[in-house]
Design a protein around this motif. Sequence first.
Motif, PDB file in Angstrom:
ATOM      1  N   VAL A   1       3.902  -2.190   6.313  1.00  0.00           N
ATOM      2  CA  VAL A   1       3.148  -1.842   5.115  1.00  0.00           C
ATOM      3  C   VAL A   1       4.055  -1.024   4.193  1.00  0.00           C
ATOM      4  CG1 VAL A   1       1.116  -0.635   4.225  1.00  0.00           C
ATOM      5  CG2 VAL A   1       0.991  -1.834   6.415  1.00  0.00           C
ATOM      6  N   TYR A   2       3.973  -1.292   2.876  1.00  0.00           N
ATOM      7  CA  TYR A   2       4.882  -0.642   1.935  1.00  0.00           C
ATOM      8  C   TYR A   2       4.159   0.106   0.818  1.00  0.00           C
ATOM      9  CZ  TYR A   2       7.742  -4.025   4.381  1.00  0.00           C
ATOM     10  OH  TYR A   2       8.330  -4.769   5.367  1.00  0.00           O
ATOM     11  N   ASN A   3       2.823   0.066   0.817  1.00  0.00           N
ATOM     12  CA  ASN A   3       2.049   0.774  -0.194  1.00  0.00           C
ATOM     13  C   ASN A   3       0.947   1.578   0.495  1.00  0.00           C
ATOM     14  OD1 ASN A   3       3.261  -0.508  -2.690  1.00  0.00           O
ATOM     15  ND2 ASN A   3       2.489  -2.332  -1.660  1.00  0.00           N
ATOM     16  N   TYR A   4       0.901   2.885   0.191  1.00  0.00           N
ATOM     17  CA  TYR A   4      -0.017   3.780   0.887  1.00  0.00           C
ATOM     18  C   TYR A   4      -0.833   4.594  -0.107  1.00  0.00           C
ATOM     19  CZ  TYR A   4       3.125   2.817   4.801  1.00  0.00           C
ATOM     20  OH  TYR A   4       3.873   2.186   5.758  1.00  0.00           O
ATOM     21  N   VAL A   5      -2.076   4.887   0.303  1.00  0.00           N
ATOM     22  CA  VAL A   5      -2.925   5.826  -0.426  1.00  0.00           C
ATOM     23  C   VAL A   5      -3.508   6.796   0.594  1.00  0.00           C
ATOM     24  CG1 VAL A   5      -4.954   6.161  -1.876  1.00  0.00           C
ATOM     25  CG2 VAL A   5      -3.503   4.152  -2.218  1.00  0.00           C
ATOM     26  N   PHE A   6      -3.250   8.084   0.411  1.00  0.00           N
ATOM     27  CA  PHE A   6      -3.816   9.120   1.275  1.00  0.00           C
ATOM     28  C   PHE A   6      -4.821   9.936   0.469  1.00  0.00           C
ATOM     29  CE2 PHE A   6       0.359   8.275   3.103  1.00  0.00           C
ATOM     30  CZ  PHE A   6       0.078   8.152   4.457  1.00  0.00           C
ATOM     31  N   ASN A   7      -6.045  10.014   0.966  1.00  0.00           N
ATOM     32  CA  ASN A   7      -7.081  10.839   0.362  1.00  0.00           C
ATOM     33  C   ASN A   7      -7.345  12.022   1.293  1.00  0.00           C
ATOM     34  OD1 ASN A   7      -7.554   9.000  -1.855  1.00  0.00           O
ATOM     35  ND2 ASN A   7      -8.592   7.665  -0.373  1.00  0.00           N
ATOM     36  N   VAL A   8      -6.976  13.216   0.859  1.00  0.00           N
ATOM     37  CA  VAL A   8      -7.030  14.397   1.716  1.00  0.00           C
ATOM     38  C   VAL A   8      -8.198  15.279   1.288  1.00  0.00           C
ATOM     39  CG1 VAL A   8      -5.751  16.395   2.563  1.00  0.00           C
ATOM     40  CG2 VAL A   8      -4.519  14.287   1.979  1.00  0.00           C
ATOM     41  N   ASP A   9      -9.122  15.523   2.216  1.00  0.00           N
ATOM     42  CA  ASP A   9     -10.296  16.353   1.946  1.00  0.00           C
ATOM     43  C   ASP A   9     -10.372  17.476   2.970  1.00  0.00           C
ATOM     44  OD1 ASP A   9     -11.933  14.919  -0.250  1.00  0.00           O
ATOM     45  OD2 ASP A   9     -11.447  13.292   1.132  1.00  0.00           O
ATOM     46  N   ASP A  10     -10.143  18.705   2.502  1.00  0.00           N
ATOM     47  CA  ASP A  10     -10.297  19.894   3.338  1.00  0.00           C
ATOM     48  C   ASP A  10      -9.478  19.776   4.621  1.00  0.00           C
ATOM     49  OD1 ASP A  10     -11.231  22.428   3.883  1.00  0.00           O
ATOM     50  OD2 ASP A  10     -13.020  21.718   4.924  1.00  0.00           O
TER      51      ASP A  10
END
Length: 245
Positions: A38-47
């Motif tokens: 995989v070469y495209n990432y999205v990280f959603n960080v909550d608390d």
Amino acid sequence: MNRIVIGSSNNEVGVLKEDKLIVDVKKDTNFLIENNEVYNYVFNVDDANLNILNIRESKNNISCEININNGNVSFNSVSYNSGDLKLNVNLNKEGSSILVHNSVIAKEKVNYDMKINHNVKNTNSDVCNNGVTKDDGTICFDVSSYAPKGSKGCLINQDSKIISLNKINGNKINPILLIEEYDAEARHAAFVGNFKDEELFYLMSRGLSKNEAKNLLISGLLIGILDVCFNEKENLKKKLNDEWR
């Protein structure tokens, strides 16, 4: 925190949508991204606190988006003659922070495009890029930090350094500070050149050869800054020594 390997077909971390792996982080986590599919990432960080180590050896270009809704993220990237990197960070809640440590060995032309958006007040960003060029390598660091009006109390820092060990004059550092708020603190530093003679002389006066002294300085430049555990640094130093022979 346990380390989780992500991005390969052998795990179930995150949701793959088209060509992007989307990972929601709701607890303190360490992620390792290494030689994956995989070469495209999205990280959603909550608390949460998130530590990412991205080890890159393939020629594939990587893009990474990090949305910090509440928390602290340390993004560490080590590139061994790999492709380009795009990093986009959104600081969306007060008290959130991003620490970027990016280490690059370039034998060919590579580009690093980083954008840090301070979308609310009282957020912190610290971006450190260190690169070494050899053979036909050149590096371009494009770093943009944005603080719109109303983002009071933001602390913004950029440091970029390129050590050129070849004869090619193509390295570039483009630090961009887009600050619309008076009550924000922002700074940047940039250096392109070689190691200082005094640094080499000091190490050689302690019994090291010139090559040994240079290798030690390169190791400190690229590996010493990383926000990872001691064992991980030792493994990366060993890999670096193999790469540099």
